[in-house]
Scaffold this motif. Structure first.
Motif, PDB file in Angstrom:
ATOM      1  N   TYR A   1       0.839  -1.189   0.000  1.00 34.76           N
ATOM      2  CA  TYR A   1       0.000   0.000   0.000  1.00 34.76           C
ATOM      3  C   TYR A   1       0.873   1.238   0.000  1.00 34.76           C
ATOM      4  O   TYR A   1       1.606   1.472   0.953  1.00 34.76           O
ATOM      5  CB  TYR A   1      -0.831   0.020   1.288  1.00 34.76           C
ATOM      6  CG  TYR A   1      -2.306  -0.025   1.050  1.00 34.76           C
ATOM      7  CD1 TYR A   1      -2.969   1.089   0.564  1.00 34.76           C
ATOM      8  CD2 TYR A   1      -3.037  -1.173   1.325  1.00 34.76           C
ATOM      9  CE1 TYR A   1      -4.327   1.053   0.354  1.00 34.76           C
ATOM     10  CE2 TYR A   1      -4.396  -1.216   1.115  1.00 34.76           C
ATOM     11  CZ  TYR A   1      -5.029  -0.103   0.626  1.00 34.76           C
ATOM     12  OH  TYR A   1      -6.378  -0.142   0.430  1.00 34.76           O
ATOM     13  N   ASN A   2       0.839   2.035  -1.034  1.00 33.71           N
ATOM     14  CA  ASN A   2       1.618   3.266  -1.016  1.00 33.71           C
ATOM     15  C   ASN A   2       0.825   4.374  -0.335  1.00 33.71           C
ATOM     16  O   ASN A   2      -0.312   4.647  -0.694  1.00 33.71           O
ATOM     17  CB  ASN A   2       2.013   3.689  -2.433  1.00 33.71           C
ATOM     18  CG  ASN A   2       3.046   4.794  -2.425  1.00 33.71           C
ATOM     19  OD1 ASN A   2       3.645   5.074  -1.383  1.00 33.71           O
ATOM     20  ND2 ASN A   2       3.245   5.424  -3.566  1.00 33.71           N
TER      21      ASN A   2
ATOM     22  N   VAL B 108       8.903   3.183   1.342  1.00 33.28           N
ATOM     23  CA  VAL B 108       9.975   4.144   1.646  1.00 33.28           C
ATOM     24  C   VAL B 108       9.791   4.721   3.042  1.00 33.28           C
ATOM     25  O   VAL B 108      10.720   4.762   3.855  1.00 33.28           O
ATOM     26  CB  VAL B 108       9.985   5.307   0.626  1.00 33.28           C
ATOM     27  CG1 VAL B 108      11.110   6.270   0.946  1.00 33.28           C
ATOM     28  CG2 VAL B 108      10.133   4.780  -0.774  1.00 33.28           C
ATOM     29  N   LEU B 109       8.563   5.145   3.326  1.00 31.90           N
ATOM     30  CA  LEU B 109       8.272   5.761   4.614  1.00 31.90           C
ATOM     31  C   LEU B 109       8.620   4.804   5.751  1.00 31.90           C
ATOM     32  O   LEU B 109       9.231   5.190   6.746  1.00 31.90           O
ATOM     33  CB  LEU B 109       6.784   6.112   4.670  1.00 31.90           C
ATOM     34  CG  LEU B 109       6.325   6.676   6.003  1.00 31.90           C
ATOM     35  CD1 LEU B 109       6.979   8.009   6.272  1.00 31.90           C
ATOM     36  CD2 LEU B 109       4.818   6.821   6.019  1.00 31.90           C
TER      37      LEU B 109
ATOM     38  N   VAL C 152      16.320   7.090  -1.175  1.00 36.31           N
ATOM     39  CA  VAL C 152      16.567   8.444  -0.702  1.00 36.31           C
ATOM     40  C   VAL C 152      17.443   9.195  -1.702  1.00 36.31           C
ATOM     41  O   VAL C 152      18.507   8.736  -2.075  1.00 36.31           O
ATOM     42  CB  VAL C 152      17.232   8.429   0.692  1.00 36.31           C
ATOM     43  CG1 VAL C 152      17.718   9.820   1.081  1.00 36.31           C
ATOM     44  CG2 VAL C 152      16.261   7.906   1.734  1.00 36.31           C
ATOM     45  N   ILE C 153      16.937  10.341  -2.145  1.00 42.79           N
ATOM     46  CA  ILE C 153      17.666  11.133  -3.137  1.00 42.79           C
ATOM     47  C   ILE C 153      18.596  12.135  -2.455  1.00 42.79           C
ATOM     48  O   ILE C 153      19.730  12.305  -2.838  1.00 42.79           O
ATOM     49  CB  ILE C 153      16.667  11.890  -4.052  1.00 42.79           C
ATOM     50  CG1 ILE C 153      15.767  10.868  -4.768  1.00 42.79           C
ATOM     51  CG2 ILE C 153      17.405  12.745  -5.068  1.00 42.79           C
ATOM     52  CD1 ILE C 153      14.519  11.474  -5.363  1.00 42.79           C
ATOM     53  N   LYS C 154      18.101  12.766  -1.415  1.00 41.28           N
ATOM     54  CA  LYS C 154      18.904  13.791  -0.761  1.00 41.28           C
ATOM     55  C   LYS C 154      18.408  14.040   0.666  1.00 41.28           C
ATOM     56  O   LYS C 154      17.211  14.015   0.919  1.00 41.28           O
ATOM     57  CB  LYS C 154      18.799  15.102  -1.556  1.00 41.28           C
ATOM     58  CG  LYS C 154      19.906  16.071  -1.252  1.00 41.28           C
ATOM     59  CD  LYS C 154      19.841  17.280  -2.153  1.00 41.28           C
ATOM     60  CE  LYS C 154      20.946  18.251  -1.803  1.00 41.28           C
ATOM     61  NZ  LYS C 154      20.871  19.463  -2.633  1.00 41.28           N
ATOM     62  N   VAL C 155      19.330  14.300   1.567  1.00 41.29           N
ATOM     63  CA  VAL C 155      18.968  14.648   2.941  1.00 41.29           C
ATOM     64  C   VAL C 155      19.606  15.986   3.282  1.00 41.29           C
ATOM     65  O   VAL C 155      20.807  16.167   3.054  1.00 41.29           O
ATOM     66  CB  VAL C 155      19.495  13.591   3.943  1.00 41.29           C
ATOM     67  CG1 VAL C 155      19.019  13.911   5.354  1.00 41.29           C
ATOM     68  CG2 VAL C 155      19.066  12.197   3.549  1.00 41.29           C
TER      69      VAL C 155
END
Lengths: 161, 161
Positions: A28-29, B15-16, B70-73
């Motif tokens: 689930y996104n 991702v979250l 993750v692209i950038k922090v």
């Protein structure tokens, strides 16, 4: 179908991770998520927007309710709720375009919150459509950065979620 | 110390959950989190507010950077950033208290977004202190519900985060 879930949780380390993994394990996104404390600092309220199969969501909701840190889960129907989101948009602006950007900002009842030599930052609140419309209009000037909070919602009238 | 992290991630399921678990594994409680899509729909931006040991946060940041999604922090210093949060507050209101609530709403440049027979819902944006001040003033009438988005932030001026 799109759903907005209001999840009241204990404000503890690890709760977010447990809630998020319940969704991700089912593929689930989460479209958007906003977490902040409530009127009681020991309780946080998550507003989660997801879209997907209703039956699967029912399963997820049941499992959310089983988590020890979860106090309450409600599915807020959008018909009967006040829904708002906040966005900050940094748009390229020079002497020529500044007046037009201010005009657009006023039409949307948005606010200019920062001005630099080559950019302006606009704060806008509203439902998803309003924010998208504003974004679309500002795109002609060049959007440098955009950040959104994700939606929050409260049921209308006296009903307590 | 309090930190505001802006994390650009690919907009994918899971991702979250991966990001949140990096924090929770170290016992880091996330104060607030806001996730929304950016000007590029395949990219989401998370704004994470945490407070805790600087060294541990450095470790977490390093590990965030290693995650494939993750692209950038970036750690956004509050001195040099526009910080905003949105809250919806449903406050008990009757014929007698309505005028005073409207007055407070105007002073805070907030907006009334719903009125029912026994309640009003107010939308307020600002930094944390402003929202707390408004909440404090409205508490005398009785707050029925309160939901906050969590903070979002953009660096001031031309610097791109």
């Amino acid at each position: 179908m799109k759903h907005t879930l209001a999840v009241l949780v204990e404000n503890r380390a690890g709760v977010l991770s447990r809630v998020a993994s319940l969704f991700s394990r089912r593929g689930y996104n989460i479209d958007s998520l906003a977490v902040g404390v409530t009127e009681d600092p020991s309780v946080s309220r998550m507003t989660i927007v997801v879209h997907g199969d209703d039956n699967v969501l029912e399963q997820v909701t049941k499992q959310l309710n089983k988590l020890i840190d979860v106090i309450k889960v409600s599915d807020i129907g959008s018909d009967d709720a006040v829904e708002r989101e906040l966005a900050l948009i940094k748009v390229a602006a020079d002497v020529n375009s500044r007046a037009e950007i201010i005009q657009i900002t006023n039409i949307f009842r948005a606010r200019i919150v920062d001005v630099a030599q080559k950019s302006m930052t606009v704060e806008v609140t509203g439902d998803e459509e309003k924010i998208l419309a504003m974004e679309k209009l500002l795109r002609q000037f060049g959007i440098k950065e955009l950040v959104r909070t994700g939606k929050i919602a409260l049921s209308r009238g006296p009903k307590k979620v």
